[in-house]
Every structure is written in structure tokens, then in C-alpha cells.
Design an enzyme around this catalytic site. Structure first.
Site, mmCIF file in Angstrom:
data_model
loop_
_atom_site.group_PDB
_atom_site.id
_atom_site.type_symbol
_atom_site.label_atom_id
_atom_site.label_comp_id
_atom_site.label_asym_id
_atom_site.label_seq_id
_atom_site.Cartn_x
_atom_site.Cartn_y
_atom_site.Cartn_z
ATOM 1 C CD GLU A 156 -2.890 1.023 2.108
ATOM 2 O OE1 GLU A 156 -3.132 0.010 2.836
ATOM 3 O OE2 GLU A 156 -3.967 1.933 2.386
ATOM 4 C CG ASN B 198 -9.926 -1.383 0.967
ATOM 5 O OD1 ASN B 198 -9.661 -2.446 1.334
ATOM 6 N ND2 ASN B 198 -9.559 -0.257 1.811
ATOM 7 C CD GLU B 199 -11.091 -1.908 5.434
ATOM 8 O OE1 GLU B 199 -10.951 -0.846 5.987
ATOM 9 O OE2 GLU B 199 -10.323 -2.951 6.147
ATOM 10 C CE1 TYR C 141 -4.533 -5.334 8.968
ATOM 11 C CE2 TYR C 141 -6.611 -4.764 8.550
ATOM 12 C CZ TYR C 141 -5.297 -4.818 8.111
ATOM 13 O OH TYR C 141 -5.030 -4.530 7.120
ATOM 14 C CD GLU D 194 -6.640 -4.263 3.776
ATOM 15 O OE1 GLU D 194 -6.755 -3.717 5.059
ATOM 16 O OE2 GLU D 194 -7.034 -3.562 3.067
ATOM 17 C CD GLN E 270 -0.521 -2.617 5.121
ATOM 18 O OE1 GLN E 270 0.107 -2.655 6.249
ATOM 19 N NE2 GLN E 270 -1.770 -1.785 4.966
#
Ligand code: AHR
Length: 512
Positions: free
Chosen positions: A43, A192-193, A261, A316, A365
Site C-alpha cells: 500500500e 476497498n472497505e 486484524y 487483509e 503489509q
């Protein structure tokens, strides 16, 4: 006396049965572990691209190819990175790809409003990324701007990177910018999201937007279909998956994403290195939650797609802590310890065991940000414990998953417990079987009785990654403090293995 002997005998029996036991069904493998489960994510965030991958094409100090550092590419090639997602993340929904092509001195600068408010001069753009993927031998996964983009912009991007010479103004522009042949990018994220930084949309609204965007992305790759990934749920938002599976025609969607996460508390994430056991336990509990998330999202998907044509894409995942003291809070720079090796080991086992539905995953990442596999500093790079786990596990890429049954001891902390041992197994195209095992208990070793059912094996070898403390890490002063070494703790007898797994260890066994 007789009573004492009976009690002692019962105690011994109880302890024998308390032992960890695994049965691997070597004749029941049917699903392939898609190599893309071992994917990564780059990213425009902190020092991931600039000062990470890209050191500038006029850099005379760090050896590079068109500005991309050679040592990094070499390490990532060795890792066998199968797929790399780019340019975000949240950054993707602000990214205007046209700003990042053509002569570098003519490219406009913007403010990277998500990550540190720094100037983004667009010197690393589409050509740089796609050429870098070619160098690395990884498939690119482009995350398109839906939140602040337009359908036409996305059509243009697909034509720019995938159109044959002379078929559109976009492919003509690409040739003018120095690339004759298309890159044939297959994998595309549609935003994304979308529930958050990608536009704060409701699932019903996003489903409609998705339908519109994906319709016009079309089929530009010489008859090959694109693999379009819908922006997926935030962890346990099961309604998001339900609505998308229900409202998006499945011929418009090849994958649906999921982000998870491992975080202690978004307002107090704790340090990446000097954490205590409570913080260790909590992170591991959150990492293991991936099993429940994948299972429950898959169950919803099964309802609408029993033939499992739409993939679950965990694009992710990883551990997320407070930034290293003294670093820019917007850069999300964190060290990487044996705790991260545990997260990687157990999570990859979960993905392997769910490979009938999970077809891709992207660790966040790849360089210098969250659970990175490489950290850079000036001319030096280090491989983190997570790198080593991904490298040890790459034997599972594209192998056939072997289902297993596991009975494990518990890792107990206070009143809470977690399964101490995690495992997955696969057989590769040469008939070699690999078993990956993790013991997350930071204090207790685990004896495992493992039985191979349905095939004959005569030899076992192995590698182990471990360290004295779960807080240990590789530093620039001591870059090889943690690295895999030969494992001699597995013995084979009559298709049965006895294994002694030290505390906080990841082991990969090879059976022939
Ligand atoms: O990985 C950091 C950020 O976390 C990503 O940009 C975003 O998609 C997620 O919220």
C-alpha cells in the site's frame, strides 16, 4: 497401597490421554490449497512503497532496477510471493491511476490523506508496480477506486493494462509510455472497505454500485475472464456477506473479501515488542478467531453458492500494534516478533484447512508497515519471523490439502484457554507430504502422537522456527537472531510419528 497404585495408574493413563493427538487422512485429499492464500499486500502507506520497494531510479547507493531495490525482490522471489495487492487499502479509493503514468516529472503530486498527510508524487505508478510484479514472479491484484472514482476510469484502467496494442486509446497511451504488450492483469478488487474508508456505504447500496462497476470491467484478457473481488465484510459483519451474496449476480463476482486484524483494542493496541503475556494471549485469541469468521462467512456463502464458485478472499489480515516509538503514527510501522510468527502459523493453517472456499489471502503489509515480512533501513533489509513462517509454509502452495483430526491440549492463561496446537497438511504434485504445526503456548512443550492414515511413509525431516521468548525479534543489529533450523524432534515408527514441539514454535515436517 493397592489403592495408591490404582490412583497412580489412573493418573498415568489420564496423562497419556491428555497428550495431543493428530490423525492425518492421507487418502482423503481433494481440495487444492490455492497458492494465492500465501499472497501479500503493498500500500502507499508509510515506508511500504517509498523508502521500501521504491528507492528512486536515480538512486546510486541502493542497487535497484528502475528504482525498485534488488535485495528486496530477491528475498521476495525466494519467498515465492504468488500475488501482490496494490495500491491499497484505504489509499486505493483515493487513487487516480492516470496521475501515475507517463513522464515522472510531469506527474501531479497529491496529499496522501489517509496515511500521514504526506506528499504523494506519483513517481511509483502502474508501470512500476506491474513491472515489479513481473520481476518478482507474482500475479498483480489491482484494487480499483470505487469510493471516489468513476466507472469510466476503471474501464480505462483495465483497457490500459490489458488491451492489445492498437485496440483502444488507452492501449495506445500505454505503448507511448513504453510498454508494448499488455500485462494481462486478471485479479481486480472493486473498491476497498466500502463499509468504511471506501465510502461508508450500506451493503445494499454497495451491492448496486458493485453490479454497475463489474458490468463494465468486462472481459479484456484475450478471452480470459477477470477475477473480480467485491469489497467484503469487516470481521464478523455477516449481514454484509449475506446481502452481497444475495444481491450480486454470481456471474459478476468471482470473489468476496473479508478483512480481519488481530488487535487488542483499537484505542490501546499495545507495543509490537515489549508486550506482556495478557497481550500475547489476547492477540492469539483474536488471530484464532479467523477460524470462526471463515467458517461462518463460508456457511452464508454456501447457502447462495453451494458449488463454491465464489471465493472467499481474506485480502487483509495480520497483527496490528502501536507504532514504534518516535515514528510517524500515520505510517503504522511496527516490529515483528515470534508472536507474529505464531499468528502467521495458526492463520495459514486455518486458511489451508478451509481451502475449499478460501482461495486467496493477503497479509498486511509486505514491507515496513503492519505484519511485514521485510523491514528496510538504508541499505539494509531484514527478514522478520513472519517471513520465515511464510517461507517454511510455501511448500503448501498448490498442493492438495489432507484433512486431519486434532485433539489438542490447552494453553491456559488465567481463566481463559486456547487450543495450544494447530496443524495443517498437504501432499504436493511429487507425492511429498508436508505437515505444519504450531505450539502457541509460550511455556509448555507439547508431545504429539501423530498417525498417518491411508498412505505409507518411511522418512520424516523437519525445520523449526522458535526462540526463547515470544517477544524476540530480528533487529538490524542482529538480523538472523530468529531463522529456521533443522528439527530433530519427530520420530517415525510404523506410519506413526511422535513429535516434541517446544514452546512457541512453528515446525514444518516433510514426509516421504
Ligand atoms: O492496513 C491498513 C488499513 O487497514 C488499510 O488501508 C485498510 O483497508 C484497513 O482498514
Amino acid at each position: 497401597m493397592k489403592k495408591l497404585i490404582t490412583v497412580m495408574a489412573l493418573f498415568i493413563v489420564a496423562n497419556v490421554f491428555a497428550q495431543n493427538a493428530i490423525v492425518i487422512n492421507a487418502d482423503l485429499g481433494k481440495d487444492k490449497i490455492n497458492k494465492n492464500i500465501y499472497g501479500h499486500f503493498a500500500e502507499h502507506l508509510g515506508n511500504c512503497i517509498y523508502n521500501g520497494f521504491y528507492v528512486g531510479d536515480t538512486n546510486k547507493i541502493i542497487p535497484n532496477s528502475n528504482g525498485v531495490r534488488n535485495d528486496l525482490i530477491k528475498a521476495l522471489k525466494e519467498l515465492k510471493v504468488p500475488v501482490l495487492r496494490w495500491p491499497g487499502g484505504c489509499f486505493a479509493d483515493t487513487y487516480q491511476w492516470k496521475d501515475g503514468v507517463g513522464p515522472k516529472d510531469k506527474r501531479p503530486s497529491i496529499i496522501n490523506r489517509w496515511w500521514g498527510g504526506v506528499t504523494e508524487d506519483n513517481s511509483f505508478g502502474t508501470h512500476d508496480f506491474l513491472n515489479m510484479c513481473e520481476l518478482m514472479g507474482a500475479d498483480p491484484y489491482l484494487a480499483a477506486n470505487v469510493g471516489s472514482g468513476t466507472v469510466q476510469n476503471l474501464i480505462d484502467w483495465t483497457q490500459y493494462v490489458n488491451g492489445k496494442q492498437g485496440t483502444s486509446p488507452m492501449s495506445k497511451w500505454r505503448v507511448e509510455n513504453g510498454r508494448d504488450n499488455p500485462w494481462n492483469v486478471k485479479i481486480w478488487g472493486v473498491g476497498n472497505e466500502a463499509w468504511g474508508c471506501g465510502g461508508n456505504m450500506k451493503p445494499e447500496y454497495y451491492a448496486n454500485i458493485y453490479r454497475q462497476y463489474s458490468t463494465f470491467m468486462g472481459d479484456w484478457t484475450n478471452g480470459e475472464h477477470l477475477f473480480r473481488v467485491a469489497s467484503g465484510s469487516n470481521g464478523s459483519d455477516y449481514n454484509w456477506t449475506e446481502v452481497l451474496m444475495r444481491d450480486i449476480p454470481h456471474n459478476l463476482m468471482e470473489g468476496i473479501a473479508l478483512h480481519h486484524y488481530s488487535v487488542i483494542d483499537w484505542n490501546a493496541k499495545g507495543p509490537a515488542t515489549g508486550f506482556d503475556e495478557k497481550q500475547y494471549f489476547t492477540i492469539l485469541r483474536n488471530a484464532l478467531q479467523m477460524n470462526e469468521l471463515v467458517t461462518r462467512h463460508s456457511t452464508i456463502m454456501d447457502k447462495y453458492d453451494p458449488k463454491k464458485k465464489v471465493a472467499l478472499v481474506v485480502d487483509e489480515w495480520g497483527g496490528w500494534y502501536d507504532v514504534e516509538p518516535g515514528t510517524n503514527p500515520g505510517f503504522l510501522y511496527q516490529q515483528n516478533t515470534i508472536r507474529d510468527a505464531m499468528i502467521a502459523g495458526v492463520t495459514l493453517n486455518i486458511f489451508n484447512n478451509h481451502c475449499d472456499r478460501v482461495k486467496m489471502a493477503n497479509l498486511a503489509q509486505i514491507v515496513n508497515v503492519l505484519q511485514s515480512v521485510i523491514l528496510t533501513k538504508g541499505t539494509a533489509i531484514i527478514k522478520t519471523p513472519t517471513y520465515h513462517v511464510m517461507e517454511m509454509y510455501n511448500v503448501h502452495q498448490d498442493a492438495t490439502m489432507l484433512p486431519l483430526n486434532i485433539k489438542t491440549n490447552e494453553y491456559v492463561f488465567g481463566n481463559e484457554k486456547l487450543p495450544a496446537v494447530s496443524a495443517s497438511a498437504s501432499k504436493d504434485s511429487l507425492g511429498v507430504t508436508h505437515i505444519s504445526l504450531v505450539n502457541i503456548d509460550p511455556a509448555k512443550a507439547q508431545d504429539i502422537a501423530l498417525e498417518m492414515r491411508g498412505d505409507k511413509y518411511t522418512t520424516v525431516t523437519g525445520r523449526i522456527l522458535s526462540s526463547n521468548k515470544v517477544q524476540d525479534y530480528n533487529s538490524f543489529e542482529n538480523p538472523d537472531a530468529i531463522k529456521p533450523v533443522v528439527f530433530n524432534g519427530a520420530k517415525m515408527n510404523n506410519n506413526k510419528l511422535t513429535i516434541q514441539l517446544p514452546p512457541n514454535a512453528v515446525v514444518v515436517l516433510t514426509l516421504k
